[in-house]
Scaffold this motif. Structure first.
Motif, mmCIF file in Angstrom:
data_model
loop_
_atom_site.group_PDB
_atom_site.id
_atom_site.type_symbol
_atom_site.label_atom_id
_atom_site.label_comp_id
_atom_site.label_asym_id
_atom_site.label_seq_id
_atom_site.Cartn_x
_atom_site.Cartn_y
_atom_site.Cartn_z
ATOM 1 N N THR A 74 -12.581 0.396 40.184
ATOM 2 C CA THR A 74 -11.545 -0.188 39.332
ATOM 3 C C THR A 74 -12.136 -0.431 37.942
ATOM 4 O OG1 THR A 74 -12.118 -2.463 39.870
ATOM 5 C CG2 THR A 74 -10.559 -1.342 41.344
ATOM 6 N N HIS A 75 -11.264 -0.607 36.962
ATOM 7 C CA HIS A 75 -11.743 -0.919 35.622
ATOM 8 C C HIS A 75 -12.510 -2.239 35.621
ATOM 9 C CE1 HIS A 75 -8.439 1.944 34.864
ATOM 10 N NE2 HIS A 75 -9.250 2.379 33.911
ATOM 11 N N ALA A 76 -12.070 -3.178 36.405
ATOM 12 C CA ALA A 76 -12.755 -4.469 36.485
ATOM 13 C C ALA A 76 -14.166 -4.306 37.041
ATOM 14 C CB ALA A 76 -11.953 -5.441 37.342
ATOM 15 N N GLN A 77 -14.325 -3.424 38.029
ATOM 16 C CA GLN A 77 -15.659 -3.184 38.580
ATOM 17 C C GLN A 77 -16.573 -2.526 37.537
ATOM 18 O OE1 GLN A 77 -14.236 -0.946 41.993
ATOM 19 N NE2 GLN A 77 -14.852 -2.578 43.402
ATOM 20 N N ARG A 78 -16.031 -1.571 36.800
ATOM 21 C CA ARG A 78 -16.842 -0.939 35.756
ATOM 22 C C ARG A 78 -17.177 -1.939 34.651
ATOM 23 N NH1 ARG A 78 -13.459 3.751 36.933
ATOM 24 N NH2 ARG A 78 -12.062 3.295 35.187
ATOM 25 N N ALA A 79 -16.254 -2.836 34.382
ATOM 26 C CA ALA A 79 -16.487 -3.839 33.341
ATOM 27 C C ALA A 79 -17.689 -4.716 33.663
ATOM 28 C CB ALA A 79 -15.239 -4.699 33.153
ATOM 29 N N GLU A 80 -17.943 -4.973 34.939
ATOM 30 C CA GLU A 80 -19.097 -5.788 35.305
ATOM 31 C C GLU A 80 -20.402 -5.086 34.926
ATOM 32 O OE1 GLU A 80 -19.109 -9.011 36.294
ATOM 33 O OE2 GLU A 80 -17.029 -8.698 35.650
ATOM 34 N N TYR A 81 -20.436 -3.782 35.056
ATOM 35 C CA TYR A 81 -21.621 -3.044 34.611
ATOM 36 C C TYR A 81 -21.774 -3.142 33.093
ATOM 37 C CZ TYR A 81 -22.364 -0.842 39.182
ATOM 38 O OH TYR A 81 -22.635 -0.613 40.522
ATOM 39 N N LEU A 82 -20.664 -3.060 32.373
ATOM 40 C CA LEU A 82 -20.732 -3.183 30.913
ATOM 41 C C LEU A 82 -21.285 -4.556 30.512
ATOM 42 C CD1 LEU A 82 -19.003 -0.566 31.048
ATOM 43 C CD2 LEU A 82 -17.720 -1.456 29.096
ATOM 44 N N ARG A 83 -20.856 -5.590 31.228
ATOM 45 C CA ARG A 83 -21.369 -6.930 30.911
ATOM 46 C C ARG A 83 -22.859 -7.043 31.240
ATOM 47 N NH1 ARG A 83 -16.064 -8.229 33.089
ATOM 48 N NH2 ARG A 83 -14.748 -8.948 31.359
ATOM 49 N N ALA A 84 -23.281 -6.361 32.293
ATOM 50 C CA ALA A 84 -24.703 -6.371 32.636
ATOM 51 C C ALA A 84 -25.517 -5.639 31.569
ATOM 52 C CB ALA A 84 -24.919 -5.738 34.013
ATOM 53 N N ILE A 85 -24.995 -4.530 31.059
ATOM 54 C CA ILE A 85 -25.673 -3.814 29.977
ATOM 55 C C ILE A 85 -25.743 -4.700 28.739
ATOM 56 C CG2 ILE A 85 -25.484 -1.851 28.392
ATOM 57 C CD1 ILE A 85 -24.275 -0.261 30.742
ATOM 58 N N ALA A 86 -24.672 -5.420 28.454
ATOM 59 C CA ALA A 86 -24.666 -6.344 27.316
ATOM 60 C C ALA A 86 -25.787 -7.378 27.457
ATOM 61 C CB ALA A 86 -23.308 -7.035 27.191
ATOM 62 N N ALA A 87 -25.948 -7.918 28.641
ATOM 63 C CA ALA A 87 -27.010 -8.903 28.871
ATOM 64 C C ALA A 87 -28.381 -8.259 28.657
ATOM 65 C CB ALA A 87 -26.900 -9.473 30.278
ATOM 66 N N GLY A 88 -28.534 -7.014 29.107
ATOM 67 C CA GLY A 88 -29.787 -6.306 28.910
ATOM 68 C C GLY A 88 -30.093 -6.056 27.450
ATOM 69 N N LEU A 89 -29.072 -5.766 26.674
ATOM 70 C CA LEU A 89 -29.260 -5.564 25.237
ATOM 71 C C LEU A 89 -29.712 -6.841 24.559
ATOM 72 C CD1 LEU A 89 -26.158 -3.312 24.569
ATOM 73 C CD2 LEU A 89 -28.537 -2.643 24.183
ATOM 74 N N ARG A 90 -29.154 -7.958 24.969
ATOM 75 C CA ARG A 90 -29.583 -9.233 24.392
ATOM 76 C C ARG A 90 -31.054 -9.507 24.719
ATOM 77 N NH1 ARG A 90 -24.047 -10.874 25.055
ATOM 78 N NH2 ARG A 90 -23.267 -11.570 23.012
ATOM 79 N N GLU A 91 -31.462 -9.147 25.916
ATOM 80 C CA GLU A 91 -32.853 -9.361 26.302
ATOM 81 C C GLU A 91 -33.812 -8.464 25.521
ATOM 82 O OE1 GLU A 91 -33.005 -8.685 30.478
ATOM 83 O OE2 GLU A 91 -31.838 -10.472 30.988
ATOM 84 N N ARG A 92 -33.326 -7.311 25.077
ATOM 85 C CA ARG A 92 -34.193 -6.348 24.389
ATOM 86 C C ARG A 92 -33.975 -6.357 22.873
ATOM 87 N NH1 ARG A 92 -36.072 -2.273 27.875
ATOM 88 N NH2 ARG A 92 -37.515 -1.808 26.151
ATOM 89 N N THR A 93 -33.346 -7.395 22.358
ATOM 90 C CA THR A 93 -33.015 -7.394 20.932
ATOM 91 C C THR A 93 -34.266 -7.357 20.053
ATOM 92 O OG1 THR A 93 -31.595 -8.449 19.270
ATOM 93 C CG2 THR A 93 -32.886 -9.921 20.668
ATOM 94 N N ALA A 94 -35.353 -7.950 20.485
ATOM 95 C CA ALA A 94 -36.589 -7.897 19.703
ATOM 96 C C ALA A 94 -37.135 -6.477 19.642
ATOM 97 C CB ALA A 94 -37.630 -8.840 20.299
ATOM 98 N N ASP A 95 -36.982 -5.728 20.726
ATOM 99 C CA ASP A 95 -37.445 -4.341 20.743
ATOM 100 C C ASP A 95 -36.621 -3.475 19.805
ATOM 101 O OD1 ASP A 95 -39.364 -5.010 22.612
ATOM 102 O OD2 ASP A 95 -38.129 -4.427 24.326
ATOM 103 N N ILE A 96 -35.316 -3.716 19.786
ATOM 104 C CA ILE A 96 -34.456 -2.994 18.847
ATOM 105 C C ILE A 96 -34.874 -3.308 17.420
ATOM 106 C CG2 ILE A 96 -32.078 -2.724 18.012
ATOM 107 C CD1 ILE A 96 -31.195 -3.468 20.912
ATOM 108 N N GLY A 97 -35.225 -4.564 17.181
ATOM 109 C CA GLY A 97 -35.669 -4.982 15.862
ATOM 110 C C GLY A 97 -36.957 -4.315 15.421
#
Length: 494
Positions: A74-97
């Motif tokens: 479902t779209h809702a199930q896929r959305a949970e993966y998107l939110r998990a990726i978002a959390a991962g991006l926040r954790e790696r923000t220093a690396d992006i920097g």
């Protein structure tokens, strides 16, 4: 020696490709050196994809779409993966920097916010799972009950440039994943780091195998991605020249494509504008990414009686920009991304001088910087709108001031280009700004500033592209519309 032995970037698997949910060995020993744009030193090496690698990535995405769970969630199930990726991006923000400034020359002060910005975009598209009508009833002219269904377009080839990789990756793969598509992400040879970082996050959150595949390739192998009949859609950001080629190849097999291409965007300075304020705003905006931005306002159109005053003001503000190390908090503009990019900009500056434009400031390399791909902020005055520097995208910190007879002529000059990506109107009069904005043939028009908004939509008229990215508009290109006509109402519509 493993490529990881001399790895300076905060990446674990640059010597491999992320295909089918695993880090796989490349088919050859061919590698690409990624150079730090400030020091000219090796930053890291990355494996270079060959034809078998690209085919393997496409095959993994095709299998994941045709046989895997992803499009069937479902779209809702896929959305949970998107939110998990978002959390991962926040954790790696220093690396992006760390990665973005070294690859492309952006200021660290800007790059360190890249992870949070990307995370917000993933969260925005995750939120559409609950609000967007992926299926809605419709009254058919024949039959008893109709449905308008929006389904994933299929396998997507996403081709990313080097100037702002994380942002562009995000605006392509976040809506594609929500829609239910699977993706082959093709990173730029000059700036592959953020793509690999996203792959690491996808692995960490357990994205199903083959949903996201990441490779780095040069033009010849990238073209195989565009040609492959197993790929349903190409989404590309880059030059208009490359976009024409991609469009022609997609046209041969009627593949879908979204093209976000070049620009030569105009700032129209009306006769009531504050020239000092406009000069400060334009100079500051052009510092972002050292002018390596498709939407940069590089064509400054002003009436003749105010031309000299504006050129003087721009020369004053732009010449005071502090150019240097993007990790130095005092720096206002970093280097260009690569030697060939600086060569390109210097070639255009030489062409402008040869064609008779007046060099008001800049035009050379900073005298105090003997390493790195640095160029001085440059302003040309009395530029003929038909000249090369007024018509071709320079992709560097070079402003061209073009004199106009009056407001109508200024609008005509602003529109006299094959591009139509961005524009702005400088005036304190809101109604006047709106009236002029409606006359400009441009995908975005700002007011008293260089403004684009991916939260609404971004894209261009004319040869600046096809389609839109960002916002709700950015989801639509990853959906196909299906009409279903039934003899009666299904239970959930009863």
């Amino acid at each position: 020696m493993s490529l990881a032995d001399d790895l300076k970037a905060p990446l674990r698997n640059a010597d491999r490709f992320f295909i089918g949910g695993k880090w796989v060995e490349p088919s050859s020993d061919s590698t690409i050196e990624v150079t730090d744009s400030t020091t000219e030193e090796l930053f890291f090496r990355v494996a270079e994809a060959q034809a078998p690698d690209m085919s393997r990535a496409v095959g993994a995405a095709r299998e994941a779409f045709d046989e895997g769970p992803w499009p069937r969630l479902t779209h809702a199930q896929r959305a949970e993966y998107l939110r998990a990726i978002a959390a991962g991006l926040r954790e790696r923000t220093a690396d992006i920097g760390q990665i973005w400034p070294r690859e492309s020359g952006v200021l660290h002060a800007i790059a360190r916010g890249g992870g949070k910005n990307a995370a917000r975009t993933f969260e925005f598209y995750a939120g559409l799972a609950d609000t967007y009508p992926f299926e809605e009833p419709a009254q058919p002219t024949v039959g008893e009950f109709g449905l308008l269904v929006r389904e994933p377009v299929g396998v997507v080839g996403a081709i990313i440039p080097w100037n702002a990789p994380m942002s562009l990756i995000t605006y392509k793969i976040a809506p594609a994943l929500l829609a239910g598509c699977t993706v082959v992400l093709k990173c730029s040879p000059e700036a592959p780091g953020e793509g690999y970082l996203v792959a690491e996050i996808a692995e960490a959150v357990g994205l199903p195998a083959g949903v996201l595949n990441v490779v780095t390739a040069d033009r010849e192998v990238s073209e195989l991605l565009v040609r492959d009949p197993r790929v349903d859609k190409i989404t590309f950001t880059g030059s208009t020249a490359a976009g024409r080629r991609i469009a022609s190849l997609c046209g041969e097999r009627i593949a879908r494509c979204t093209l976000e291409l070049g620009g030569k965007s105009a700032a129209v300075i009306l006769d009531d504008a504050d020239l000092a304020a406009a000069a400060g705003t334009l100079s500051s905006a052009e510092c972002f990414l050292s002018g390596q931005v498709c939407s940069s306002l590089t064509r400054i159109v002003v009436t003749r009686n105010r031309h000299d005053e504006l050129v003087e003001a721009l020369a004053g503000t732009f010449s005071q920009v502090r150019v240097g190390d993007p990790f130095d908090e005092r720096t206002q503009m970093g280097p260009l991304a690569a030697r060939r990019q600086r060569d390109r900009v210097e070639g255009y500056i030489a062409k402008g001088i040869a064609d008779g434009a007046v060099l008001a400031t800049g035009g050379g390399r900073p005298a105090d910087l003997d390493r790195g791909w640095f160029i001085e902020p440059t302003v040309f005055g009395n530029v003929d709108n038909s000249s090369t520097i007024a018509q071709e995208e320079i992709f560097g910190p070079v402003l061209t001031v073009i004199p106009a007879d009056d407001e109508a002529h200024a609008v005509a000059l602003a529109n006299d280009t094959v591009y139509g990506l961005n524009a702005s109107v400088f005036t304190p009069d809101l109604d006047r700004a709106r009236a002029v904005a409606r006359q400009l043939r441009s995908g975005t028009v700002g007011h008293n500033a260089m403004r684009t908004d991916f939260g609404i939509a971004f894209g261009g008229f004319k040869q600046s592209g096809i389609g839109r990215e960002g916002g709700l508009e950015g989801l639509l290109p990853f959906l196909e519309t299906k009409t279903v006509i039934l003899d009666g109402r299904p239970a959930d519509y009863a």
